[in-house]
Design a protein around this motif. Sequence first.
Motif, PDB file in Angstrom:
ATOM      1  N   ASP A  54       0.836  -1.175  -0.005  1.00 59.21           N
ATOM      2  CA  ASP A  54       0.013   0.039  -0.021  1.00 59.21           C
ATOM      3  C   ASP A  54       0.849   1.392   0.058  1.00 59.21           C
ATOM      4  OD1 ASP A  54      -2.137  -1.499   0.050  1.00 59.21           O
ATOM      5  OD2 ASP A  54      -2.908  -1.127   2.169  1.00 59.21           O
ATOM      6  N   GLN A  55       2.002   1.077   0.675  1.00 57.51           N
ATOM      7  CA  GLN A  55       2.669   2.397   0.811  1.00 57.51           C
ATOM      8  C   GLN A  55       3.235   2.901  -0.667  1.00 57.51           C
ATOM      9  OE1 GLN A  55       3.248   4.053   3.574  1.00 57.51           O
ATOM     10  NE2 GLN A  55       4.123   5.667   2.279  1.00 57.51           N
ATOM     11  N   LYS A  56       3.699   2.046  -1.531  1.00 54.24           N
ATOM     12  CA  LYS A  56       3.851   2.222  -3.041  1.00 54.24           C
ATOM     13  C   LYS A  56       2.731   3.132  -3.553  1.00 54.24           C
ATOM     14  CE  LYS A  56       7.332  -1.449  -4.044  1.00 54.24           C
ATOM     15  NZ  LYS A  56       7.626  -2.179  -4.939  1.00 54.24           N
ATOM     16  N   GLN A  57       1.703   2.773  -3.285  1.00 60.09           N
ATOM     17  CA  GLN A  57       0.383   3.522  -3.857  1.00 60.09           C
ATOM     18  C   GLN A  57       0.375   4.953  -3.191  1.00 60.09           C
ATOM     19  OE1 GLN A  57      -1.380   2.925  -6.507  1.00 60.09           O
ATOM     20  NE2 GLN A  57      -3.449   4.027  -6.125  1.00 60.09           N
ATOM     21  N   PHE A  58       0.346   4.891  -1.842  1.00 60.53           N
ATOM     22  CA  PHE A  58       0.525   6.321  -1.189  1.00 60.53           C
ATOM     23  C   PHE A  58       1.636   7.310  -1.730  1.00 60.53           C
ATOM     24  CE2 PHE A  58      -1.131   3.843   2.883  1.00 60.53           C
ATOM     25  CZ  PHE A  58      -2.206   3.720   2.152  1.00 60.53           C
TER      26      PHE A  58
END
Length: 326
Positions: free
Chosen positions: A117-121
């Motif tokens: 998810d952090q990559k998307q954020f």
Amino acid sequence: MSTAQERTLAQYHGLMHANASAHLLRVGREVGLIDELRKGQKTAEQLTESLQWSPHSASLLIDALLTIGFIEKYGDDYALSRAGHLLCQYDEDLGDATWMRLAEVVRGGDPRSQHDDQKQFDYLAATQWAHTGAAMQAAEILDIGEGGEFSGAKILDFGCGSGVWSCAIAHRDPESSVTAVDGVAALEAAKATAESIGLGERFQTIEGNPLDAAIPADTFDLVLVAQRISCLDGETAKKWLAKAAASAKSGGRVVVIDPFRGPAKPNLAECVEALRIDLGTRGGRMRSLDEAQADMHGAGLQRIQFTFLAASQVNLGLAVGTKAAG
């Protein structure tokens, strides 16, 4: 030829040209043209000398890239267009690393539980500048500053990313202040945004995961949750909304900005964003308006109002709920 046949042929050629345009960009990257032009303007002779390519075929490629606006010509020099620079800056591989996984995801061979998810954020934070126009429109809709109903608002940017949304609102209202909550990298980007428009001491930060950060309750006039809920699974999204609502003062507003499923047949922008969320998150999804309203009601918010942001290119909408008076 009938009108229906003409329409079919136009659609056929449109699809072929769209596919060809995508290949043109990729070939430009593969042969080194994009990297050369990112260094600065070059003549055709300089490009041939650097890239050791076939001048005839290369000229055809350059002509095609000129027609789609990826590169521009100034006298004898070629240069990346502004859009070309932006595309390469934030999607250096033109999105291939993401989209090449789509077939495997569709087949079920790329479990979403393994997505980061952090990559998307990080991607959303890096590209939030693209929504500046929509952010300014959101400030107008919320009637903040410039003679609007609300002024001097204490704003909480809950999961701020690069802070584009809250900074646009604060820029419109010189009496307002912003408290931004997010991780270290996002806060650095948000501080840069705030500094670029001169917010100064009106911009404060709280470092940490927004769900775990120590945020004062019943404090803020406006709590902004921008481009986050769609990235979260159902239970986590409810926790975000509950904490956002707890941070608002009685009668304060919680604003959710996200891509939403519209009531009409989905357009390409809506479908692409829905796929991007599916490819980039463990449990995120694009909510319908009814789902968004139900989640906001579940967080104790009332009088939910919704509008799509016409200035958005990716189907972003704005949902506003009011915290009940205590």
